[in-house]
Design an enzyme around this catalytic site. Sequence first.
Site, PDB file in Angstrom:
ATOM      1  N   GLU A 235      -1.758  -6.686   7.738  1.00 44.60           N
ATOM      2  CA  GLU A 235      -0.836  -6.367   8.504  1.00 44.60           C
ATOM      3  C   GLU A 235      -0.063  -7.569   9.339  1.00 44.60           C
ATOM      4  O   GLU A 235      -1.210  -7.616  10.412  1.00 44.60           O
ATOM      5  CB  GLU A 235      -0.254  -4.969   9.044  1.00 44.60           C
ATOM      6  CG  GLU A 235       1.458  -4.349   9.256  1.00 44.60           C
ATOM      7  CD  GLU A 235       2.185  -5.235   7.864  1.00 44.60           C
ATOM      8  OE1 GLU A 235       1.883  -6.672   8.625  1.00 44.60           O
ATOM      9  OE2 GLU A 235       2.967  -3.537   8.002  1.00 44.60           O
ATOM     10  N   ARG A 236       1.116  -7.557   9.685  1.00 41.53           N
ATOM     11  CA  ARG A 236       1.305  -8.527  11.114  1.00 41.53           C
ATOM     12  C   ARG A 236       0.840  -7.495  12.160  1.00 41.53           C
ATOM     13  O   ARG A 236       1.097  -6.381  12.400  1.00 41.53           O
ATOM     14  CB  ARG A 236       2.758  -8.879  10.789  1.00 41.53           C
ATOM     15  CG  ARG A 236       3.622  -9.393  12.510  1.00 41.53           C
ATOM     16  CD  ARG A 236       4.655  -9.124  13.029  1.00 41.53           C
ATOM     17  NE  ARG A 236       5.528  -9.404  14.300  1.00 41.53           N
ATOM     18  CZ  ARG A 236       7.038  -9.418  14.224  1.00 41.53           C
ATOM     19  NH1 ARG A 236       7.224  -8.642  13.472  1.00 41.53           N
ATOM     20  NH2 ARG A 236       6.790  -9.066  15.532  1.00 41.53           N
TER      21      ARG A 236
ATOM     22  N   LYS B 216       7.091   4.363  17.134  1.00 43.34           N
ATOM     23  CA  LYS B 216       8.184   3.050  17.480  1.00 43.34           C
ATOM     24  C   LYS B 216       9.102   3.935  18.121  1.00 43.34           C
ATOM     25  O   LYS B 216      10.506   3.450  18.291  1.00 43.34           O
ATOM     26  CB  LYS B 216       8.565   3.271  16.483  1.00 43.34           C
ATOM     27  CG  LYS B 216       8.218   2.207  15.160  1.00 43.34           C
ATOM     28  CD  LYS B 216       7.959   1.519  14.068  1.00 43.34           C
ATOM     29  CE  LYS B 216       6.829   1.170  13.324  1.00 43.34           C
ATOM     30  NZ  LYS B 216       7.144   0.686  11.897  1.00 43.34           N
TER      31      LYS B 216
ATOM     32  N   HIS C  80       1.251  -0.997   0.072  1.00 40.33           N
ATOM     33  CA  HIS C  80      -0.218  -0.154  -0.022  1.00 40.33           C
ATOM     34  C   HIS C  80       1.115   0.875   0.370  1.00 40.33           C
ATOM     35  O   HIS C  80       1.705   0.901   0.229  1.00 40.33           O
ATOM     36  CB  HIS C  80      -0.763  -0.207   1.058  1.00 40.33           C
ATOM     37  CG  HIS C  80      -0.418  -0.315   2.931  1.00 40.33           C
ATOM     38  ND1 HIS C  80       0.637   1.335   2.936  1.00 40.33           N
ATOM     39  CD2 HIS C  80      -0.104  -1.242   3.770  1.00 40.33           C
ATOM     40  CE1 HIS C  80       0.736   0.771   4.645  1.00 40.33           C
ATOM     41  NE2 HIS C  80       0.946  -0.371   4.583  1.00 40.33           N
ATOM     42  N   GLY C  81       0.190   2.073  -0.177  1.00 44.30           N
ATOM     43  CA  GLY C  81       1.047   3.260   0.043  1.00 44.30           C
ATOM     44  C   GLY C  81       1.230   4.114   1.165  1.00 44.30           C
ATOM     45  O   GLY C  81       0.555   3.526   2.001  1.00 44.30           O
ATOM     46  N   GLN C  82       1.946   5.097   1.255  1.00 45.91           N
ATOM     47  CA  GLN C  82       1.882   5.784   3.006  1.00 45.91           C
ATOM     48  C   GLN C  82       1.200   5.912   3.132  1.00 45.91           C
ATOM     49  O   GLN C  82       0.014   6.641   2.869  1.00 45.91           O
ATOM     50  CB  GLN C  82       2.909   6.913   2.456  1.00 45.91           C
ATOM     51  CG  GLN C  82       3.587   7.643   3.769  1.00 45.91           C
ATOM     52  CD  GLN C  82       3.879   8.770   3.571  1.00 45.91           C
ATOM     53  OE1 GLN C  82       3.285   9.877   3.204  1.00 45.91           O
ATOM     54  NE2 GLN C  82       5.363   8.890   4.747  1.00 45.91           N
TER      55      GLN C  82
END
Length: 393
Positions: free
Chosen positions: A148-149, A159, A68-70
């Site tokens: 997604e994971r 993060k 996917h895009g940002q």
Amino acid sequence: PPRFVNFQLTFVHTHTQARYAVAMLAQYLTRTNSVHTRLFATKSIVRRLSGNHNHEDAGLATLVILRHGQSTWNATPTFTGWCDAPLTERGTSEAKSSGELLKERGLSGFDIAYTSTLERAIVTCELALKHSSSTATTPVEKAWQLNERHYGALQGFRKDDPAIHAKHGAENLASWRRDFSAAPPPMDEQHPHYQPPPAPLTESLEDCQKRVLTYWNSTILPSLQPNSNVLLVAHSNTLRGLVSYLDKIPIENVPQIHIPNSVPCVYKIDPNTGETVSPLVETAAGGSRGRWIFSSENHMRLRGKIGGSGSLTRSIFEAWDLDGNGELDGREIQIGLRGLMGGDDVAVAALAGKILEEIDNDGSQTLDLEEFEMHALDACRKFMPGLMEEETG
């Protein structure tokens, strides 16, 4: 008469094709319960009989994978996982451009598309299909198995959040992000981003790969008919799990697989065996049969961050650095360029030498990462005009 004999031979050949196609269709329809993929099977088999396909790829299926895009949380960056972060303006533009690029390279008219149940992938899929000029009737299958994971208790946190680093430690965070079998702490029902099943409470890369491959084998692989075009739009870790399987990447090298936002990657697959058949290109992860398609637009993105999750120039440098010593020599550049260009070794070797000469600032006959990032793109444009407008590795 000769014309009658030719007619007989043609009829026998076509009749044999038809019998084979009917048998193939009957076998396929027993292997899937999806209405969309049942309809697609008939369409692709009819196209096979029409003979409208590239001779070299006759009988092969084309699989295009696309991240996917940002998203808004890519840009932060945040542990996104199953959280439904939308695309940024840049991400929307990336998705449109990926569709236009697919059209330019003759990869349009997709028979079926697969994507996750998350908005950022669904919208990317829709925009890529629209701008590749695929028909409005192209069926789109949405599956949670392609999500997604799941990042467990980390999900929804930045993060670089100091509190997360203080609580868990940099070593654990690095392990949970990159070690194949390591999973973050599970979230509980009080977590602000808790979701009921089928959402897991946490996942390792291995867990994520298992559910992706279960869906691959049960649904996607049976839909890969001869001469079919299939689009798969998903996420970094789900596509990493599939790519590692298709390319037979050793477990210890899976974290080295980099999946950039909205850069299409093409695999040619034998639908009878499920094996990838494109030529193998050496990479840091152990070799790939996928072919990344770069345009002038997404090639410019090599200069900066992709989705807030790492530099693609750094990824290419690491992929070309086969001995892992942090420097590229002429042989490594030659192997990397061969993956991009194809062609004969003499020409590629000469080109590798010219590029090394152009960007080797300190005369060491090797390139470090800083030299590579500063000058490689300009050197490639100088000595390989038009390369980035061709399909690359």
